[in-house]
Design a protein around this motif. Structure first.
Motif, PDB file in Angstrom:
ATOM      1  N   LYS A  99      -0.589  21.283 -17.168  1.00  0.00           N
ATOM      2  CA  LYS A  99      -0.107  22.678 -17.156  1.00  0.00           C
ATOM      3  C   LYS A  99       0.617  23.002 -18.460  1.00  0.00           C
ATOM      4  O   LYS A  99       0.447  24.092 -19.039  1.00  0.00           O
ATOM      5  N   LYS A 100       1.427  22.040 -18.923  1.00  0.00           N
ATOM      6  CA  LYS A 100       2.135  22.266 -20.182  1.00  0.00           C
ATOM      7  C   LYS A 100       1.160  22.446 -21.331  1.00  0.00           C
ATOM      8  O   LYS A 100       1.340  23.313 -22.189  1.00  0.00           O
ATOM      9  N   GLU A 101       0.096  21.613 -21.329  1.00  0.00           N
ATOM     10  CA  GLU A 101      -0.919  21.736 -22.387  1.00  0.00           C
ATOM     11  C   GLU A 101      -1.545  23.126 -22.365  1.00  0.00           C
ATOM     12  O   GLU A 101      -1.703  23.784 -23.406  1.00  0.00           O
ATOM     13  N   SER A 102      -1.909  23.597 -21.147  1.00  0.00           N
ATOM     14  CA  SER A 102      -2.536  24.907 -21.018  1.00  0.00           C
ATOM     15  C   SER A 102      -1.594  26.014 -21.482  1.00  0.00           C
ATOM     16  O   SER A 102      -2.005  26.929 -22.218  1.00  0.00           O
ATOM     17  N   LEU A 110       0.831  -1.208   0.000  1.00  0.00           N
ATOM     18  CA  LEU A 110       0.000   0.000   0.000  1.00  0.00           C
ATOM     19  C   LEU A 110       0.865   1.257   0.000  1.00  0.00           C
ATOM     20  O   LEU A 110       0.581   2.223  -0.726  1.00  0.00           O
ATOM     21  N   GLU A 111       1.910   1.256   0.803  1.00  0.00           N
ATOM     22  CA  GLU A 111       2.794   2.413   0.859  1.00  0.00           C
ATOM     23  C   GLU A 111       3.407   2.689  -0.512  1.00  0.00           C
ATOM     24  O   GLU A 111       3.478   3.837  -0.953  1.00  0.00           O
ATOM     25  N   GLN A 112       3.835   1.602  -1.193  1.00  0.00           N
ATOM     26  CA  GLN A 112       4.444   1.780  -2.513  1.00  0.00           C
ATOM     27  C   GLN A 112       3.431   2.300  -3.528  1.00  0.00           C
ATOM     28  O   GLN A 112       3.732   3.197  -4.325  1.00  0.00           O
ATOM     29  N   ARG A 113       2.199   1.737  -3.505  1.00  0.00           N
ATOM     30  CA  ARG A 113       1.180   2.170  -4.455  1.00  0.00           C
ATOM     31  C   ARG A 113       0.775   3.624  -4.210  1.00  0.00           C
ATOM     32  O   ARG A 113       0.491   4.354  -5.150  1.00  0.00           O
ATOM     33  N   ARG A 114       0.747   4.043  -2.947  1.00  0.00           N
ATOM     34  CA  ARG A 114       0.416   5.445  -2.667  1.00  0.00           C
ATOM     35  C   ARG A 114       1.520   6.380  -3.171  1.00  0.00           C
ATOM     36  O   ARG A 114       1.234   7.489  -3.642  1.00  0.00           O
ATOM     37  N   LYS A 115       2.768   5.925  -3.083  1.00  0.00           N
ATOM     38  CA  LYS A 115       3.849   6.709  -3.665  1.00  0.00           C
ATOM     39  C   LYS A 115       3.715   6.775  -5.186  1.00  0.00           C
ATOM     40  O   LYS A 115       3.916   7.823  -5.804  1.00  0.00           O
ATOM     41  N   ASP A 116       3.351   5.602  -5.786  1.00  0.00           N
ATOM     42  CA  ASP A 116       3.150   5.574  -7.233  1.00  0.00           C
ATOM     43  C   ASP A 116       2.021   6.516  -7.641  1.00  0.00           C
ATOM     44  O   ASP A 116       2.109   7.225  -8.651  1.00  0.00           O
ATOM     45  N   LEU A 117       0.940   6.524  -6.848  1.00  0.00           N
ATOM     46  CA  LEU A 117      -0.202   7.387  -7.147  1.00  0.00           C
ATOM     47  C   LEU A 117       0.203   8.860  -7.086  1.00  0.00           C
ATOM     48  O   LEU A 117      -0.142   9.644  -7.981  1.00  0.00           O
ATOM     49  N   ALA A 118       0.933   9.224  -6.032  1.00  0.00           N
ATOM     50  CA  ALA A 118       1.350  10.621  -5.894  1.00  0.00           C
ATOM     51  C   ALA A 118       2.226  11.041  -7.078  1.00  0.00           C
ATOM     52  O   ALA A 118       2.088  12.144  -7.622  1.00  0.00           O
ATOM     53  N   GLY A 119       3.123  10.136  -7.491  1.00  0.00           N
ATOM     54  CA  GLY A 119       3.970  10.446  -8.625  1.00  0.00           C
ATOM     55  C   GLY A 119       3.186  10.597  -9.916  1.00  0.00           C
ATOM     56  O   GLY A 119       3.451  11.504 -10.717  1.00  0.00           O
ATOM     57  N   ALA A 120       2.184   9.714 -10.123  1.00  0.00           N
ATOM     58  CA  ALA A 120       1.367   9.783 -11.329  1.00  0.00           C
ATOM     59  C   ALA A 120       0.520  11.055 -11.350  1.00  0.00           C
ATOM     60  O   ALA A 120       0.359  11.701 -12.394  1.00  0.00           O
ATOM     61  N   GLN A 121      -0.044  11.410 -10.196  1.00  0.00           N
ATOM     62  CA  GLN A 121      -0.837  12.640 -10.125  1.00  0.00           C
ATOM     63  C   GLN A 121       0.027  13.865 -10.421  1.00  0.00           C
ATOM     64  O   GLN A 121      -0.415  14.807 -11.092  1.00  0.00           O
ATOM     65  N   LYS A 122       1.273  13.843  -9.936  1.00  0.00           N
ATOM     66  CA  LYS A 122       2.180  14.967 -10.195  1.00  0.00           C
ATOM     67  C   LYS A 122       2.486  15.078 -11.687  1.00  0.00           C
ATOM     68  O   LYS A 122       2.456  16.170 -12.266  1.00  0.00           O
ATOM     69  N   LYS A 123       2.766  13.917 -12.315  1.00  0.00           N
ATOM     70  CA  LYS A 123       3.057  13.916 -13.739  1.00  0.00           C
ATOM     71  C   LYS A 123       1.866  14.401 -14.559  1.00  0.00           C
ATOM     72  O   LYS A 123       2.002  15.195 -15.501  1.00  0.00           O
ATOM     73  N   ALA A 124       0.667  13.914 -14.225  1.00  0.00           N
ATOM     74  CA  ALA A 124      -0.531  14.329 -14.953  1.00  0.00           C
ATOM     75  C   ALA A 124      -0.722  15.841 -14.834  1.00  0.00           C
ATOM     76  O   ALA A 124      -1.059  16.523 -15.818  1.00  0.00           O
ATOM     77  N   GLY A 125      -0.514  16.368 -13.630  1.00  0.00           N
ATOM     78  CA  GLY A 125      -0.650  17.809 -13.430  1.00  0.00           C
ATOM     79  C   GLY A 125       0.366  18.599 -14.237  1.00  0.00           C
ATOM     80  O   GLY A 125       0.048  19.658 -14.806  1.00  0.00           O
ATOM     81  N   GLU A 126       1.602  18.086 -14.302  1.00  0.00           N
ATOM     82  CA  GLU A 126       2.635  18.782 -15.068  1.00  0.00           C
ATOM     83  C   GLU A 126       2.280  18.852 -16.549  1.00  0.00           C
ATOM     84  O   GLU A 126       2.439  19.890 -17.200  1.00  0.00           O
TER      85      GLU A 126
END
Length: 352
Positions: free
Chosen positions: A29-32, A10-26
């Motif tokens: 923003k680039k698209e905008s 669970l700890e690893q998947r939550r880290k993966d989720l945070a990383g994926a959310q950060k990438k999606a946000g980046e």
């Protein structure tokens, strides 16, 4: 699997989720930013003429293409976010189920321990007056019966299983070997070590090696033991029913004197094993790798010094506590009703 494994996953998947959310946000923003730049370039093109207008249109096209690429990347990361969220939900459900099972197992262990203590107290009360004068002779006879009929080394079968590579079974076996080699009576102990034990390895060793001690380090629960499969890569464990494991031990003519399950939530299994072997040790809850390694190394070192089974067990717990290890109260020693762990020694030095 134990709750500790699910928590790590669970700890690893939550880290993966945070990383994926950060990438999606980046990428969003680039698209905008790129679409804003494209709009500005088009507005500038409308105010120019000739080659300047064409240049601004090309600039707008480049920004638009970059925005489209960023949008696709953001969508890809959004998909990963959705997948990680689904996996986290599944792991949380499995963790809740495993925690409930562990609590139920712990309750059963406590109940069995209480029942065993009550049976022993009742038996002691009934027999103390009539058998006090003959206790020493009976214990001596009993020990002669459970030990081998001829002088021989103490044979210890070390089985390790960590098919997913998340336990340090090799380190544990190395520490045990070193502890025995440093002991006074090391020449009276023989080890057979299997760091990636399969069921076939276990079944072959029982009648061939005829171990006095069977030691298992790996994953377990109240009703199962996890062996490895005959595979070179990391893989899912080969799950063995605890009753089948016990029946295999009971089936051989030369039964072990001690079974030590150095694995999580194994106390209930150890309680059942004393119907077959004189002594069995298990863990009453989830135990950390470091605690398990320290208990095992100290236990066999003390046995190899000629101490009794009870002394080795209590001394190992005391050493863990002195070293600040929180799991010192998890190892649980179970004994058949007719044996005395304070008298029974697995290594007896030859007379001088």
């Amino acid at each position: 699997m134990s709750t500790a494994i699910y928590r790590r996953q669970l700890e690893q998947r939550r880290k993966d989720l945070a990383g994926a959310q950060k990438k999606a946000g980046e990428f969003r923003k680039k698209e905008s930013d790129k679409r804003t730049a494209a709009n500005k370039a088009r507005e500038a093109a409308g105010k120019k003429s000739g080659s300047m207008a064409a240049s601004k249109q090309r600039e707008a096209s480049r920004h638009e293409a970059a925005a489209t690429a960023a949008s696709k990347s953001a969508s890809t990361w959004d998909g990963k976010v959705a997948r990680f969220l689904k996996e986290i939900g599944g792991l949380e459900a499995k963790l809740a189920k495993a925690e409930a099972a562990e609590r139920a197992a712990a309750d059963k262990v406590r109940q069995r321990e209480q029942e065993q203590a009550e049976r022993r107290a009742a038996l002691a009360q009934q027999e103390i007056e009539g058998r006090l004068s003959t206790t020493e002779g009976q214990v001596s006879t009993m020990l002669e019966e459970i030990r081998a009929p001829r002088p021989e080394k103490l044979r210890i079968l070390l089985l390790g299983a960590s098919s997913e590579g998340d336990l340090r079974v090799g380190r544990e076996q190395q520490r045990i070997r070193a502890a025995v080699q440093a002991a006074t009576h090391r020449d009276l102990v023989e080890l057979e070590v299997h760091p990636a034990a399969t069921t076939a390895v276990f079944l072959d060793a029982l009648p061939r090696f005829r171990p006095h001690v069977v030691h298992f380090s790996g994953h377990s629960a109240e009703n199962l033991i996890a062996f490895e499969k005959d595979e070179d890569d990391f893989h899912e464990s080969a799950i063995v029913n605890a009753d089948a494991f016990a029946r295999a031990i009971a089936a051989v003519d030369d039964k072990p004197l001690l079974v030590l399950l150095n694995s999580c939530d194994s106390a209930a299994q150890a309680m059942k094993l004393i119907d077959t072997v004189p002594f069995a040790i298990g863990m009453s809850d989830t135990i950390d790798d470091g605690d398990a390694v320290n208990y095992a190394a100290r236990f066999y070192a003390t046995v190899a010094e000629g101490q009794s089974v009870q002394a080795a067990h209590l001394f190992s717990q005391a050493a863990m506590e002195m070293n600040g290890l929180s799991g010192h109260d998890l190892p649980t020693l179970n004994c058949a009703p007719n044996v005395d762990p304070a008298v029974a020694k697995l290594v007896t030095p030859p007379p001088e």
